[in-house]
Scaffold this motif. Structure first.
Motif, short mmCIF file in Angstrom:
data_model
loop_
_atom_site.label_atom_id
_atom_site.label_comp_id
_atom_site.label_asym_id
_atom_site.label_seq_id
_atom_site.Cartn_x
_atom_site.Cartn_y
_atom_site.Cartn_z
N UNK A 165 0.87 -1.18 0.00
CA UNK A 165 0.00 0.00 0.00
C UNK A 165 0.91 1.23 0.00
N UNK A 166 1.03 1.90 -1.12
CA UNK A 166 2.00 2.98 -1.29
C UNK A 166 1.78 4.07 -0.24
N UNK A 208 0.79 -2.11 5.38
CA UNK A 208 0.39 -0.70 5.37
C UNK A 208 1.00 0.02 6.57
N UNK A 209 2.31 0.27 6.56
CA UNK A 209 2.94 0.96 7.69
C UNK A 209 2.42 2.38 7.85
N UNK A 210 2.30 2.80 9.10
CA UNK A 210 1.77 4.13 9.41
C UNK A 210 2.90 5.16 9.35
N UNK A 211 2.69 6.29 8.66
CA UNK A 211 3.74 7.33 8.62
C UNK A 211 4.10 7.81 10.02
N UNK A 212 5.34 8.27 10.19
CA UNK A 212 5.82 8.66 11.51
C UNK A 212 5.12 9.90 12.04
N UNK A 213 4.60 10.75 11.16
CA UNK A 213 3.97 11.99 11.63
C UNK A 213 2.53 11.79 12.07
N UNK A 222 -3.49 2.60 13.81
CA UNK A 222 -3.32 1.16 13.75
C UNK A 222 -4.67 0.46 13.69
N UNK A 223 -5.64 0.97 14.45
CA UNK A 223 -7.00 0.39 14.42
C UNK A 223 -7.62 0.53 13.05
N UNK A 224 -7.41 1.69 12.42
CA UNK A 224 -7.99 1.92 11.09
C UNK A 224 -7.37 0.98 10.05
N UNK A 225 -6.06 0.81 10.10
CA UNK A 225 -5.40 -0.05 9.11
C UNK A 225 -5.84 -1.51 9.27
N UNK A 226 -5.99 -1.96 10.52
CA UNK A 226 -6.44 -3.35 10.75
C UNK A 226 -7.85 -3.54 10.20
N UNK A 227 -8.73 -2.59 10.45
CA UNK A 227 -10.10 -2.70 9.96
C UNK A 227 -10.14 -2.65 8.43
N UNK A 228 -9.26 -1.85 7.83
CA UNK A 228 -9.21 -1.76 6.37
C UNK A 228 -8.77 -3.09 5.75
N UNK A 229 -7.70 -3.69 6.29
CA UNK A 229 -7.22 -4.97 5.77
C UNK A 229 -8.27 -6.06 5.97
N UNK A 230 -8.94 -6.05 7.12
CA UNK A 230 -10.00 -7.05 7.37
C UNK A 230 -11.12 -6.93 6.35
N UNK A 231 -11.51 -5.69 6.03
CA UNK A 231 -12.58 -5.48 5.05
C UNK A 231 -12.18 -5.99 3.67
N UNK A 232 -10.93 -5.73 3.29
CA UNK A 232 -10.47 -6.18 1.97
C UNK A 232 -10.43 -7.71 1.90
N UNK A 233 -9.98 -8.35 3.00
CA UNK A 233 -9.95 -9.82 3.01
C UNK A 233 -11.36 -10.39 2.88
#
Length: 668
Positions: free
Chosen positions: A462-463, A535-540, A547-558
């Motif tokens: 995920x760019x 989908x690493x989270x940017x440092x800023x 982290x919660x949002x990225x997990x939910x996003x990956x779960x939805x795509x799966x």
């Protein structure tokens, strides 16, 4: 008598032919012109060779002394490098010990709240001031900034309670012990590797010293043989008697053979000396430019990452207990982000630049009168050098093959598939390996390698520049259907190779989640494991919140991969397939139990008569296909599935299922 005379004649003829052949290969020294204007010495005393030999002996001795001094300097520098690296590790461990001590004492003080925390801050600050002289080099380490941030923030931590005490006193203290132990073990391994590299350098230096002495020795012998040949040539020029001239010619032939022999030895010794110099210089260059940075990287391998993960656990506890501590969390996140092994290494090398500077290149010191300064192949040694060159090439090829095998050999029984992206034609090529037998432990290895591959990509799957676009699909969305619609619009913007990889990978994850009752990996668990990698989270940005949002996003795509990545007929598509394996002795079962595929039997399976069995222990079925029973309960067995599982039913019940062999005892 005639036979002996003929043998002597043949030997003499062979000697003359051999001598003439050598004379053709190596020209003799130019003869002195015999004219009336040149006066030859009247007595052998005039040819005094003591002075040149003595003068040359002093020159050779001087060269050997200078070479010994160079070797001593190199040995001293290599020893100092190891000492310096050991000091660096000790400094890191000292800082780590300070952080560890801080959290231990913080856990003890947490229950007494603000007063004890304030006393702790004062004590640590006083200790740092008293040891300031010994900690001057701490500023070179990025972990020092993290420690300083934590200590300075202690004054504001006055409202912690028992949960924070447990976190600091148990989990983090043990984790820091593991990090320190791993760091010491890694340094010991790296030090042994460094000592091995030093031994290799010392070995080539000793070889260089030996070739240097041999070179000067053979050059000296060659000069002496040349002088003796010139001397006898001058003597034969003054003899007028034919008989004496014939005798002297034999001596000339003998001296000519001696001169040829010593000249060949001198050629070989000079070539060996030059090649050994190149070998030593190459070894020193490789060690300074490649080995030393690699040793430092190896010593730091995982050090900063482990500390960062440990501190992130500490931050998570902070967030759960006190939401209002957002300012502190951001400060510590910046300190964690500054942990960089590359920057630490660069600062350390710049600070100790004199110690880690590459030694001066060793130059060729020619013998008196020897003007050749490059390796050349004379006719006499050309075949030998060609043979040595071929042997060295074969040896280098063998070493390269062994090194590649050791580096890429991750498992004895698995082979990973290789995939390449072709941006010109926008096609994705998949190379399928041969079929292998994968055990439960091997599956963990393959999964680890897959995660490592995605984690080590320079650009995540995920760019980074599309992170906000993907997050906007999941944040403040009314329903999951709306989220899927947003994702469909975003994935259309992806490059074609990325789209194909995502479609294939998430279809595989969806298939894997179908067996969650056996592998305990449903879509949510898979997303929790893979979201930080894919989908690493940017440092800023706030790490905990996103982290919660990225997990939910990956779960939805799966879960909705077919809607997000529709098949358009182009590129490879993941297809579900069944693996047929045999039961008895041919399949390595998972450590956790038995899968549905391992219970598939053909109609020819062995049927047994109904046997009564008694339960030895309580057992709770993990799937609907397994029976649950209590100790001493009666079970009727009517079919054996394999060596570890039976099929049966409970006494007094109609439900049937699989029964583990180790939990029951058959009645005879």
């Amino acid at each position: 008598m005639n036979t002996k005379s003929q043998s002597n004649t043949v030997s003499s003829t062979s000697l003359v032919l051999y001598t003439s052949h050598l004379e053709c290969l190596i020209p003799p020294p130019p003869p002195l012109p015999l004219t009336s204007s040149i006066s030859l010495p009247s007595s052998p005393a005039s040819f005094n060779e003591d002075k040149p030999i003595e003068k040359y002996y002093k020159k050779e001795k001087q060269i050997l002394v200078e070479f010994d001094q160079i070797v001593k300097e190199i040995r001293f520098q290599l020893t100092e490098q190891l000492k310096c690296l050991e000091q660096r590790i000790d400094t890191q461990l000292s800082i780590l010990a300070e952080i560890q001590e801080y959290f231990k004492r913080r856990a003890d003080v947490e229950l007494d709240y603000a007063k004890n925390l304030d006393n702790l801050h004062k004590q640590i600050g006083q200790k740092h001031r008293t040891q300031k002289a010994r900690r001057e080099s701490w500023i070179l380490h990025s972990i020092y900034k993290l420690w300083d941030t934590i200590v300075q923030d202690t004054r504001t931590h006055v409202k912690y309670h028992t949960i924070m005490s447990d976190v600091c006193g148990k989990y983090m203290y043990d984790k820091f012990n593991e990090i320190a132990e791993d760091t010491r073990r890694m340094f010991a391994k790296c030090k042994s590797v460094g000592l091995g590299s030093h031994e290799d350098i010392y070995k080539v230096l000793n070889e260089l010293q030996s070739t240097l002495k041999t070179y000067h020795q053979y050059q000296s012998e060659s000069k002496q043989a040349e002088q003796k040949l010139r001397s006898i040539q001058q003597q034969i020029a003054k003899i007028k008697s034919a008989k004496k001239q014939k005798t002297m010619e034999k001596r000339v032939e003998k001296r000519q053979l001696k001169y040829t022999e010593t000249k060949v030895k001198a050629f070989k010794a000079r070539n060996d000396y030059l090649m050994t110099i190149e070998s030593v210089n190459a070894a020193l260059k490789k060690y300074c430019l490649d080995d030393v940075p690699d040793l430092i990287d190896c010593m730091n391998f995982g050090f900063h990452t482990s500390i960062a993960k440990t501190i992130q656990m500490y931050l998570s506890a902070h967030e759960n207990i006190k939401r209002g501590r957002q300012g502190t969390i951001e400060t510590l996140n910046r300190a964690i982000g500054d942990l960089d092994t590359v920057t630490d290494k660069q600062k350390y090398l710049e600070y100790y630049t004199n110690i880690f500077t590459m030694p001066k290149k060793i130059k060729f010191e020619p013998h008196k009168g020897d003007e050749v300064s490059a390796v050349n192949a004379q006719v006499l040694i050309r075949d030998e050098m060609q043979s040595r060159f071929i042997q060295m090439q074969n040896r280098l090829a063998g070493l390269k093959t062994e090194n590649d095998e050791d580096f890429f050999k991750l498992s004895h029984t698995t082979e990973m598939s290789t995939s390449t992206w072709c941006s010109d034609s926008e096609t994705f090529k998949v190379y399928t390996p041969r079929t292998v037998n994968i055990t439960g432990r091997d599956m963990n290895s393959v999964a680890g390698v897959l995660k490592l591959y995605f984690r080590e990509l320079k650009e995540p799957l995920f760019a980074r520049d599309m992170f906000d676009s993907f997050i906007s699909c999941i944040v403040d969305v009314e329903s999951e259907e709306k989220c899927v619609e947003n994702l469909c619009e975003v994935v259309k913007l992806l490059p074609r190779p990325i789209f194909i990889v995502m479609r294939y990978f998430f279809a595989f994850l969806n298939h894997l989640a179908e067996y969650s009752d056996e592998n305990m990996m449903d879509a949510s668990n898979l997303a929790s494991c893979l979201a930080p990698t894919l989908m690493p989270i940017p440092e800023d940005k706030d790490q905990v919140q996103y982290l919660t949002h990225t997990i939910e996003l990956i779960r939805t795509i799966i879960t909705h991969h077919e809607e997000v990545f529709p098949s358009d007929g182009h590129g490879p598509v993941y297809e579900k397939f069944a693996i047929t394996v045999t039961i008895d002795g041919e399949e390595d079962e998972d450590d956790e139990g038995i899968s549905e595929r391992s219970l598939r039997r053909s109609p020819s399976d062995d049927e047994v008569e109904t046997i009564e069995a008694v339960a030895l222990f309580d057992y709770v079925g993990r799937t609907e296909k397994e029976l649950s029973f209590k100790k001493n309960q009666i079970i009727y067995i009517f079919k054996r599935m394999n060596q570890e599982w039976w099929q049966g039913c409970l006494a007094g019940g109609n439900e049937s299922g699989y029964v583990p062999d180790g939990y029951i005892k058959l009645k005879t």
